[in-house]
Scaffold this motif. Structure first.
Motif, PDB file in Angstrom:
ATOM      1  N   MET A   1       3.861  -7.134  12.119  1.00  0.00           N
ATOM      2  CA  MET A   1       3.538  -5.722  12.059  1.00  0.00           C
ATOM      3  C   MET A   1       2.025  -5.537  12.176  1.00  0.00           C
ATOM      4  N   THR A   2       1.601  -4.301  12.424  1.00  0.00           N
ATOM      5  CA  THR A   2       0.182  -3.986  12.528  1.00  0.00           C
ATOM      6  C   THR A   2      -0.201  -3.047  11.391  1.00  0.00           C
ATOM      7  N   ASP A   3      -1.218  -3.419  10.642  1.00  0.00           N
ATOM      8  CA  ASP A   3      -1.763  -2.576   9.587  1.00  0.00           C
ATOM      9  C   ASP A   3      -2.988  -1.853  10.138  1.00  0.00           C
ATOM     10  N   TYR A   4      -3.188  -0.615   9.682  1.00  0.00           N
ATOM     11  CA  TYR A   4      -4.309   0.185  10.172  1.00  0.00           C
ATOM     12  C   TYR A   4      -5.182   0.646   9.014  1.00  0.00           C
ATOM     13  N   SER A   5      -6.485   0.580   9.228  1.00  0.00           N
ATOM     14  CA  SER A   5      -7.433   1.150   8.275  1.00  0.00           C
ATOM     15  C   SER A   5      -8.598   1.738   9.059  1.00  0.00           C
ATOM     16  N   TYR A   6      -9.474   2.426   8.344  1.00  0.00           N
ATOM     17  CA  TYR A   6     -10.650   3.044   8.973  1.00  0.00           C
ATOM     18  C   TYR A   6     -11.868   2.179   8.724  1.00  0.00           C
ATOM     19  N   LEU A   7     -12.621   1.938   9.776  1.00  0.00           N
ATOM     20  CA  LEU A   7     -13.889   1.218   9.683  1.00  0.00           C
ATOM     21  C   LEU A   7     -14.973   2.132  10.235  1.00  0.00           C
ATOM     22  N   TYR A   8     -15.840   2.567   9.352  1.00  0.00           N
ATOM     23  CA  TYR A   8     -16.900   3.522   9.696  1.00  0.00           C
ATOM     24  C   TYR A   8     -16.338   4.744  10.442  1.00  0.00           C
ATOM     25  N   GLY A   9     -15.235   5.249   9.920  1.00  0.00           N
ATOM     26  CA  GLY A   9     -14.659   6.485  10.436  1.00  0.00           C
ATOM     27  C   GLY A   9     -13.686   6.337  11.578  1.00  0.00           C
ATOM     28  N   GLN A  10     -13.501   5.127  12.076  1.00  0.00           N
ATOM     29  CA  GLN A  10     -12.611   4.904  13.211  1.00  0.00           C
ATOM     30  C   GLN A  10     -11.366   4.138  12.758  1.00  0.00           C
ATOM     31  N   ARG A  11     -10.203   4.722  13.021  1.00  0.00           N
ATOM     32  CA  ARG A  11      -8.953   4.043  12.682  1.00  0.00           C
ATOM     33  C   ARG A  11      -8.759   2.872  13.640  1.00  0.00           C
ATOM     34  N   ARG A  12      -8.475   1.715  13.090  1.00  0.00           N
ATOM     35  CA  ARG A  12      -8.347   0.513  13.927  1.00  0.00           C
ATOM     36  C   ARG A  12      -7.325  -0.422  13.287  1.00  0.00           C
ATOM     37  N   PRO A  13      -6.696  -1.296  14.093  1.00  0.00           N
ATOM     38  CA  PRO A  13      -5.777  -2.280  13.519  1.00  0.00           C
ATOM     39  C   PRO A  13      -6.549  -3.345  12.760  1.00  0.00           C
ATOM     40  N   LEU A  14      -6.012  -3.746  11.627  1.00  0.00           N
ATOM     41  CA  LEU A  14      -6.624  -4.844  10.893  1.00  0.00           C
ATOM     42  C   LEU A  14      -6.391  -6.156  11.627  1.00  0.00           C
ATOM     43  N   PRO A  15      -7.303  -7.097  11.508  1.00  0.00           N
ATOM     44  CA  PRO A  15      -7.086  -8.421  12.100  1.00  0.00           C
ATOM     45  C   PRO A  15      -5.766  -9.015  11.617  1.00  0.00           C
ATOM     46  N   ASP A  16      -5.056  -9.691  12.511  1.00  0.00           N
ATOM     47  CA  ASP A  16      -3.742 -10.245  12.160  1.00  0.00           C
ATOM     48  C   ASP A  16      -3.819 -11.710  11.757  1.00  0.00           C
ATOM     49  N   ASP A  17      -4.988 -12.124  11.231  1.00  0.00           N
ATOM     50  CA  ASP A  17      -5.183 -13.523  10.845  1.00  0.00           C
ATOM     51  C   ASP A  17      -4.807 -13.800   9.393  1.00  0.00           C
ATOM     52  N   GLY A  18      -4.266 -12.786   8.698  1.00  0.00           N
ATOM     53  CA  GLY A  18      -3.844 -12.973   7.316  1.00  0.00           C
ATOM     54  C   GLY A  18      -4.914 -12.720   6.275  1.00  0.00           C
TER      55      GLY A  18
END
Length: 245
Positions: A1-18
């Motif tokens: 699955m893909t998790d999403y969070s905001y980094l400096y105001g931009q929604r982005r997928p979290l790295p999938d490296d665990g």
């Protein structure tokens, strides 16, 4: 699955490296909901510290808490509680916010009643269930100072703190710093916190995203939890569902 969070105001997928996987460990997770009480949320003209933007998130906060509880998250409600004598604040060494914040908003006539125990302003507005915990000794802007929140979290074996409530640029930001400094993993629910204005909310969330933890939409957070619990990657939870269910 893909998790999403905001980094400096931009929604982005979290790295999938665990590397972010521990943030989603439900067994060690609790919401900490901050200052959702009538001292901020009442619509009375006597409200001692109005936070009108936070009135708009009450339903969203209740809903994300309900869905989180269903998935195993605990809920802790933290509110300000000052001795009736005023010695904790206005009749002792007053909180720094009382002068400039009141000046900024054009004055708050009933400000000396904010957080006084036994007053109607300490009533929690958000839903509190019997299994929830409540911390009532917050006396400054952080939920950790000088309360027993840290003790409570450790007794509950919690390492992931999910912040909701008000105010984003004050109590949420300060609590996020204190949680991170105590080595808790921090998640701030972006659409379940409210602050002074768009500019300060945005700045606080950007600071949190770079230095303190994850900033996530409620729907993304609940989906990340639900998928891990069910093992079904096809689960999709929308913001609309979170606010209307």
């Amino acid at each position: 699955m893909t998790d999403y969070s905001y980094l400096y105001g931009q929604r982005r997928p979290l790295p999938d490296d665990g590397s972010y996987e521990p943030y989603f460990d439900m067994a060690r997770t609790a919401f900490v909901s901050i200052d959702m009480h009538d001292g901020h949320l009442s619509e009375s003209p006597e409200c001692p510290c109005p936070a009108p933007r936070a009135r708009a998130i009450v339903e969203r906060v209740d809903d994300v808490h309900r869905r989180g509880r269903d998935l195993g998250a605990r809920v802790i409600h933290v509110r300000t509680g000052l001795r009736p004598s005023g010695i904790d604040d206005i009749n002792g060494i007053p909180s720094a916010w009382r002068l400039p914040f009141s000046e900024f908003v054009g004055g708050i006539p009933n400000i000396d009643q904010h957080g006084i125990e036994g007053s109607p302003w300490t009533r929690l507005v958000t839903e509190v269930l019997p299994q929830d915990e409540v911390v009532t000794t917050k006396k400054r802007v952080s939920a950790f100072y000088p309360t027993d929140l840290d003790f409570l979290l450790r007794q509950m074996d919690v390492r992931n703190v999910v912040l909701t409530g008000c105010m984003t640029d004050c109590c949420i930001l300060s609590s996020a710093f204190d949680a991170s400094n105590r080595n808790y993993r921090v998640i701030v629910v972006r659409d379940c916190v409210a602050g002074t204005n768009d500019e300060l909310e945005d700045a606080a969330l950007k600071i949190i995203s770079l230095n303190l933890g994850l900033v996530m939409d409620a729907a993304d957070l609940i989906e990340s939890w639900a998928v891990r619990q069910s093992g079904d990657d096809s689960i999709e939870i929308t913001s609309t569902a979170l606010t209307t269910a």
